[in-house]
Design a protein around this motif. Sequence first.
Motif, PDB file in Angstrom:
ATOM      1  N   ARG A  16       0.069 -10.316   8.373  1.00  0.00           N
ATOM      2  CA  ARG A  16      -1.305 -10.332   7.860  1.00  0.00           C
ATOM      3  C   ARG A  16      -1.970  -8.972   8.106  1.00  0.00           C
ATOM      4  O   ARG A  16      -1.771  -8.361   9.155  1.00  0.00           O
ATOM      5  CB  ARG A  16      -2.126 -11.424   8.554  1.00  0.00           C
ATOM      6  CG  ARG A  16      -1.809 -12.833   8.125  1.00  0.00           C
ATOM      7  CD  ARG A  16      -2.515 -13.830   9.034  1.00  0.00           C
ATOM      8  NE  ARG A  16      -3.948 -13.584   9.086  1.00  0.00           N
ATOM      9  CZ  ARG A  16      -4.850 -14.179   8.306  1.00  0.00           C
ATOM     10  NH1 ARG A  16      -4.459 -15.054   7.408  1.00  0.00           N
ATOM     11  NH2 ARG A  16      -6.131 -13.904   8.427  1.00  0.00           N
ATOM     12  N   LEU A  17      -2.766  -8.514   7.150  1.00  0.00           N
ATOM     13  CA  LEU A  17      -3.381  -7.187   7.240  1.00  0.00           C
ATOM     14  C   LEU A  17      -4.274  -7.055   8.477  1.00  0.00           C
ATOM     15  O   LEU A  17      -4.219  -6.044   9.175  1.00  0.00           O
ATOM     16  CB  LEU A  17      -4.187  -6.887   5.973  1.00  0.00           C
ATOM     17  CG  LEU A  17      -4.864  -5.521   5.905  1.00  0.00           C
ATOM     18  CD1 LEU A  17      -3.852  -4.392   6.021  1.00  0.00           C
ATOM     19  CD2 LEU A  17      -5.655  -5.367   4.609  1.00  0.00           C
ATOM     20  N   ILE A  30      -8.490  -2.713   0.256  1.00  0.00           N
ATOM     21  CA  ILE A  30      -8.178  -4.143   0.300  1.00  0.00           C
ATOM     22  C   ILE A  30      -9.048  -4.782   1.371  1.00  0.00           C
ATOM     23  O   ILE A  30      -9.061  -4.334   2.515  1.00  0.00           O
ATOM     24  CB  ILE A  30      -6.677  -4.374   0.560  1.00  0.00           C
ATOM     25  CG1 ILE A  30      -5.905  -3.909  -0.664  1.00  0.00           C
ATOM     26  CG2 ILE A  30      -6.387  -5.836   0.884  1.00  0.00           C
ATOM     27  CD1 ILE A  30      -4.477  -4.203  -0.730  1.00  0.00           C
ATOM     28  N   ILE A  64      -9.007  -8.232   2.032  1.00  0.00           N
ATOM     29  CA  ILE A  64      -8.517  -9.591   2.238  1.00  0.00           C
ATOM     30  C   ILE A  64      -7.713  -9.600   3.540  1.00  0.00           C
ATOM     31  O   ILE A  64      -6.610  -9.056   3.586  1.00  0.00           O
ATOM     32  CB  ILE A  64      -7.630 -10.044   1.048  1.00  0.00           C
ATOM     33  CG1 ILE A  64      -8.421  -9.934  -0.247  1.00  0.00           C
ATOM     34  CG2 ILE A  64      -7.101 -11.448   1.258  1.00  0.00           C
ATOM     35  CD1 ILE A  64      -7.570  -9.929  -1.492  1.00  0.00           C
ATOM     36  N   SER A 101      -5.950 -11.780   4.916  1.00  0.00           N
ATOM     37  CA  SER A 101      -4.657 -12.477   4.854  1.00  0.00           C
ATOM     38  C   SER A 101      -3.632 -11.767   3.974  1.00  0.00           C
ATOM     39  O   SER A 101      -2.526 -12.274   3.782  1.00  0.00           O
ATOM     40  CB  SER A 101      -4.870 -13.897   4.326  1.00  0.00           C
ATOM     41  OG  SER A 101      -5.413 -13.847   3.025  1.00  0.00           O
ATOM     42  N   TYR A 102      -3.970 -10.580   3.454  1.00  0.00           N
ATOM     43  CA  TYR A 102      -3.037  -9.809   2.626  1.00  0.00           C
ATOM     44  C   TYR A 102      -1.767  -9.537   3.441  1.00  0.00           C
ATOM     45  O   TYR A 102      -1.841  -9.095   4.587  1.00  0.00           O
ATOM     46  CB  TYR A 102      -3.702  -8.490   2.218  1.00  0.00           C
ATOM     47  CG  TYR A 102      -2.808  -7.532   1.465  1.00  0.00           C
ATOM     48  CD1 TYR A 102      -2.644  -7.645   0.093  1.00  0.00           C
ATOM     49  CD2 TYR A 102      -2.119  -6.522   2.122  1.00  0.00           C
ATOM     50  CE1 TYR A 102      -1.828  -6.758  -0.610  1.00  0.00           C
ATOM     51  CE2 TYR A 102      -1.294  -5.632   1.438  1.00  0.00           C
ATOM     52  CZ  TYR A 102      -1.160  -5.769   0.073  1.00  0.00           C
ATOM     53  OH  TYR A 102      -0.344  -4.903  -0.613  1.00  0.00           O
ATOM     54  N   ASP A 105       4.435   0.192   3.349  1.00  0.00           N
ATOM     55  CA  ASP A 105       2.984   0.251   3.108  1.00  0.00           C
ATOM     56  C   ASP A 105       2.324   1.235   4.074  1.00  0.00           C
ATOM     57  O   ASP A 105       2.634   1.242   5.267  1.00  0.00           O
ATOM     58  CB  ASP A 105       2.343  -1.133   3.291  1.00  0.00           C
ATOM     59  CG  ASP A 105       2.535  -2.031   2.078  1.00  0.00           C
ATOM     60  OD1 ASP A 105       3.098  -1.558   1.073  1.00  0.00           O
ATOM     61  OD2 ASP A 105       2.125  -3.209   2.139  1.00  0.00           O
TER      62      ASP A 105
END
Length: 197
Positions: free
Chosen positions: A88-89, A121, A123, A125-126, A132
């Motif tokens: 998760r992010l 971003i 979010i 939960s991304y 990345d």
Amino acid sequence: MAVDRVPVLKRCRSLGLEPGFLGIDKKSKRESKRANKKMSEYGLQLREKQKAKFVYGVLEKPFRNYYEKAERQSGQTGENLMILLERRLDNVVFRMGFGRTRRETRQIVDHKHVLVNGKCINIPSYLVKPGDVIEIKEKCKSSERYKSILETTGGRLIPAWLDADQENLRGTVKQLPTREEIDTPVNEMLIVELYSK
């Protein structure tokens, strides 16, 4: 949006969890009232699930969705579940040391301070992928907030699957984490047993 407003130390005490896993330095001096009581098998399974949900800040429905996604993947369901939660992010930003606590990193992501591969971003939960590049927006980097965050998190260990440059507030996901690299004290097999009933 539902928000968990339970006092953090009280919840840590009831789950038998060290506040350090949430990035909190405080310690509770009180003992849990249920410390010596024998717990049923179901109680143990439920406590492990609540522990995982609390550490990663996930509510019941999204947590169940993670479990179903982990079940569809090849390999062990429990390990897959922990790896999904770790990707998760908001968790990755916390692990890189760009936030003092998991709740703070969730807020940082919500307030659009985070770029993933150059795209904003917001979010929490991304799910990040290997390769990345995660960084804090240029205009936010010079703020006083991040200077004080780095003072607090400077000595924090960064997991081997991440590469973080704390000076420039940017980092890279080198690979997906393995279960051995995840230090969250959760017995995921009990969660699998609970959901497979």
